[in-house]
Design an enzyme around this catalytic site. Structure first.
Site, PDB file in Angstrom:
ATOM      1  N   ARG A  59       0.844  -1.210  -0.024  1.00  0.00           N
ATOM      2  CA  ARG A  59       0.094  -0.099   0.079  1.00  0.00           C
ATOM      3  C   ARG A  59       0.760   1.384  -0.062  1.00  0.00           C
ATOM      4  O   ARG A  59       0.392   2.440   0.249  1.00  0.00           O
ATOM      5  CB  ARG A  59      -1.081  -0.177   1.216  1.00  0.00           C
ATOM      6  CG  ARG A  59      -1.868  -1.463   1.511  1.00  0.00           C
ATOM      7  CD  ARG A  59      -2.449  -1.709   0.513  1.00  0.00           C
ATOM      8  NE  ARG A  59      -3.463  -2.569   0.852  1.00  0.00           N
ATOM      9  CZ  ARG A  59      -4.178  -3.321  -0.197  1.00  0.00           C
ATOM     10  NH1 ARG A  59      -4.053  -3.164  -1.349  1.00  0.00           N
ATOM     11  NH2 ARG A  59      -4.958  -4.552   0.415  1.00  0.00           N
ATOM     12  N   ASN A  89      -0.536  -2.716  -7.347  1.00  0.00           N
ATOM     13  CA  ASN A  89      -1.685  -1.919  -7.254  1.00  0.00           C
ATOM     14  C   ASN A  89      -1.495  -0.980  -6.201  1.00  0.00           C
ATOM     15  O   ASN A  89      -2.225  -0.685  -5.226  1.00  0.00           O
ATOM     16  CB  ASN A  89      -3.106  -2.773  -6.802  1.00  0.00           C
ATOM     17  CG  ASN A  89      -2.764  -3.641  -5.715  1.00  0.00           C
ATOM     18  OD1 ASN A  89      -1.595  -4.004  -5.272  1.00  0.00           O
ATOM     19  ND2 ASN A  89      -3.946  -4.027  -4.982  1.00  0.00           N
ATOM     20  N   ASP A 184      -2.848  -7.898 -10.947  1.00  0.00           N
ATOM     21  CA  ASP A 184      -3.373  -8.487  -9.808  1.00  0.00           C
ATOM     22  C   ASP A 184      -4.288  -7.560  -9.219  1.00  0.00           C
ATOM     23  O   ASP A 184      -4.227  -6.349  -9.033  1.00  0.00           O
ATOM     24  CB  ASP A 184      -2.255  -8.900  -8.705  1.00  0.00           C
ATOM     25  CG  ASP A 184      -2.790  -9.588  -7.419  1.00  0.00           C
ATOM     26  OD1 ASP A 184      -3.849 -10.441  -7.464  1.00  0.00           O
ATOM     27  OD2 ASP A 184      -2.450  -9.079  -6.294  1.00  0.00           O
ATOM     28  N   HIS A 210      -4.155 -12.949 -12.052  1.00  0.00           N
ATOM     29  CA  HIS A 210      -5.089 -13.074 -10.985  1.00  0.00           C
ATOM     30  C   HIS A 210      -6.201 -14.016 -11.792  1.00  0.00           C
ATOM     31  O   HIS A 210      -6.970 -13.362 -12.453  1.00  0.00           O
ATOM     32  CB  HIS A 210      -5.657 -11.854 -10.517  1.00  0.00           C
ATOM     33  CG  HIS A 210      -6.896 -11.779  -9.676  1.00  0.00           C
ATOM     34  ND1 HIS A 210      -6.753 -11.374  -8.268  1.00  0.00           N
ATOM     35  CD2 HIS A 210      -8.149 -12.071  -9.990  1.00  0.00           C
ATOM     36  CE1 HIS A 210      -7.958 -11.498  -7.877  1.00  0.00           C
ATOM     37  NE2 HIS A 210      -8.878 -11.892  -8.563  1.00  0.00           N
ATOM     38  N   HIS A 260      -3.330 -17.624  -6.069  1.00  0.00           N
ATOM     39  CA  HIS A 260      -4.345 -18.059  -5.023  1.00  0.00           C
ATOM     40  C   HIS A 260      -5.454 -18.751  -5.903  1.00  0.00           C
ATOM     41  O   HIS A 260      -6.741 -18.465  -5.829  1.00  0.00           O
ATOM     42  CB  HIS A 260      -5.145 -16.916  -4.369  1.00  0.00           C
ATOM     43  CG  HIS A 260      -5.321 -15.694  -5.555  1.00  0.00           C
ATOM     44  ND1 HIS A 260      -6.192 -15.695  -6.629  1.00  0.00           N
ATOM     45  CD2 HIS A 260      -5.238 -14.304  -5.330  1.00  0.00           C
ATOM     46  CE1 HIS A 260      -6.317 -14.657  -7.081  1.00  0.00           C
ATOM     47  NE2 HIS A 260      -5.595 -13.666  -6.435  1.00  0.00           N
ATOM     48  N   ASN A 306     -10.700 -12.071  -2.213  1.00  0.00           N
ATOM     49  CA  ASN A 306     -10.800 -12.319  -3.808  1.00  0.00           C
ATOM     50  C   ASN A 306      -9.982 -13.074  -4.266  1.00  0.00           C
ATOM     51  O   ASN A 306      -8.867 -12.577  -4.289  1.00  0.00           O
ATOM     52  CB  ASN A 306     -11.322 -11.267  -4.459  1.00  0.00           C
ATOM     53  CG  ASN A 306     -11.415 -10.994  -5.957  1.00  0.00           C
ATOM     54  OD1 ASN A 306     -12.014 -12.167  -6.557  1.00  0.00           O
ATOM     55  ND2 ASN A 306     -10.909 -10.079  -6.703  1.00  0.00           N
ATOM     56  N   ASP A 333      -0.755 -13.656  -0.266  1.00  0.00           N
ATOM     57  CA  ASP A 333      -1.591 -12.285  -0.619  1.00  0.00           C
ATOM     58  C   ASP A 333      -2.072 -11.459   0.390  1.00  0.00           C
ATOM     59  O   ASP A 333      -2.961 -10.998   0.521  1.00  0.00           O
ATOM     60  CB  ASP A 333      -3.063 -12.967  -1.257  1.00  0.00           C
ATOM     61  CG  ASP A 333      -3.813 -11.997  -2.084  1.00  0.00           C
ATOM     62  OD1 ASP A 333      -3.209 -10.857  -2.224  1.00  0.00           O
ATOM     63  OD2 ASP A 333      -5.169 -12.351  -2.271  1.00  0.00           O
TER      64      ASP A 333
END
Length: 476
Positions: A59, A89, A184, A210, A260, A306, A333
């Protein structure tokens, strides 16, 4: 100096004495009572190559109220990780485009006098006064701004690849290269998939996919979603992307790594692809091994992610895919969110949980205590396999010992005397330690985990990077 007597080498079982030199205090994240000096009986402990996680979200820049590079790296070191791959991201997204003043998160980048987010993260140590306690690589966006409309342009980021103009790079660029490509959080859209694969092929990157796409839905489609009266996400949302991308790998030869994976159907498709020799690898995460969709009744929004938690049959299929080798590695993740965001209710709360600091314990409880795999295999799934995926060579402890003369008594691995101490990354494990997950003791800024209060086994006690102790619970 820290000396650990009679510690077990993870893959050979040999008992050795391990000597770890003094700690660089700038990189040390400890716990109350932990020590970095002294001699200890380590006959109940194991030394292994450091864990690696090719799927984390820190982040930073843009949302440092959730997690920063400093807190995320501290969480990683606490969990025994010596290397992570940071997903793209961020805000601004990691697409190599120059940051525009006024864009979300731009202030963080511009204040560091960086051109773009890749530049910002590569030079984080230099601009934030101190080395971080984990190695990290970067993952570039597959599409511009991760918006899915236009493939990112390699001209914007290819200079940050490993091996490209290395002689002209500063040490920070060399230390934190771009090693993968992904959007992702969303699958690469059909319209740009071929261009993204061409970019990966031209630059030697692999595509991290993803492998799931849906436009609506909150949790797994099934009895739980029906009982709660919320929109469900069908299992085939994952399988459609998996089958599409397997065909793309067959067509192009590009290595595609599925993130994942969570459904029985996807594992079957991946098994078949691997049997053909296609360049396919996959991961799953601790929560898909430990929980099913009924966890939403107990943990609420802390069980919202998710892809969503799937049925018990899918959970069992995920464990079986670990046991039979279909799954190449385990990734967390790690997805930090503020408590206020997770309290927004099931439909509005963001997806994701944190995982770095309890992943080993949760996986050990489910997989090793459950009798599915050995301690050694779990270390492979969390250490050597992800290191190889990211293009790195895990520390070969037995190889280091081969430079030590064998005598009648046990050998000593003295990290002050190895030829290239800067390459030695280790984790010290108590594979039988019983402990209780306590989110309030996490080093992450976030607390969004369903595992708070879980009784688990297996604890990372110390983390060593470049032969330096960067985290310790020893003595605590």
């Amino acid at each position: 100096m820290l000396t650990l007597h009679d510690i077990r080498v993870w893959d050979t079982g040999e008992r050795i004495d391990l000597v770890i030199p003094g700690t660089d205090s700038r990189r040390f994240f400890d716990e109350p009572g932990a020590v970095s000096e002294g001699a200890f009986d380590a006959s109940t402990l194991t030394v292994a190559p450091g864990f690696a996680d090719p799927h984390v979200h820190f982040r930073d820049p843009g949302q440092t109220y959730k997690e920063s590079m400093r807190s995320g790296c501290a969480a990683a070191a606490s969990g025994g990780y010596t290397r992570v791959l940071i997903m793209p991201n961020t805000l601004p997204a990691m697409d190599g485009k120059p940051v525009r003043a006024g864009a979300p998160g731009a202030d963080d980048v511009l204040a560091a006098q960086a051109r773009d987010t890749i530049d910002y993260l590569q030079h984080y140590d230099a601009t934030h006064d101190g080395m971080l306690p984990v190695r990290y690589d970067l993952c570039v966006c597959a599409s511009v701004d991760r918006a899915g409309g236009e493939a990112s342009d390699p001209k914007d980021w290819q200079d940050q690849l490993p091996g490209v103009n290395d002689d002209s790079k500063d040490p920070y660029q060399r230390a934190h290269p771009v090693t993968a490509i992904s959007d992702d959080g969303a699958a690469v859209p059909d319209a740009i998939l071929d261009q993204v694969l061409a970019n990966a092929q031209a630059t030697g990157l692999y595509l991290i996919e993803h492998c799931e796409h849906h436009d609506s839905g909150i949790i797994n489609e099934g009895p739980v979603s029906h009982k709660l009266g919320v929109p469900g996400i069908p299992e085939d949302t994952e399988l459609r992307i998996v089958t599409r991308d397997i065909e793309a790998a067959r067509r192009t030869g590009v290595h595609i790594h599925f993130q994942h994976v969570s459904t029985a159907g996807s594992f079957e498709a991946i098994r078949a692809a691997k049997s053909e020799g296609l360049p396919i690898t996959c991961e799953t995460a601790p929560h898909y091994l430990a929980l099913n969709d009924e966890a939403i009744f107990k943990y609420g929004v802390m069980a919202k992610m998710n892809p969503p938690l799937r049925s018990e049959a899918d959970r069992r299929a995920t464990v079986a895919a670990i046991a039979d080798g279909t799954v190449d590695l385990i990734a967390t993740d790690h997805a930090p969110h503020a408590q206020s965001e997770k309290e927004a209710g099931l439909e509005q709360a963001p997806n994701g949980i944190i995982g770095l600091e309890c992943a080993y314990g949760v996986c050990h409880r489910v997989l090793v205590d459950g009798g599915y795999i050995s301690d050694r295999r779990l270390i492979e799934l969390m250490s050597t396999a992800p290191e190889h995926l990211m293009g790195h060579t895990p520390t070969d402890i037995a190889g280091l010992l081969n430079t030590t003369a064998r005598c009648a008594t046990k050998r000593t691995l003295d990290l002050t005397a190895v030829e290239h101490p800067e390459t030695v990354d280790l984790v010290i494990l108590d594979t039988s330690r019983h402990w209780t997950v306590d989110k309030n003791r996490f080093h992450s800024k976030a607390r969004n985990t369903p595992f708070d209060g879980w009784q688990v086994t297996g604890m990372p006690l110390a983390t060593v990077i470049g032969s330096q102790l960067v985290f310790s619970r020893i003595g605590a």
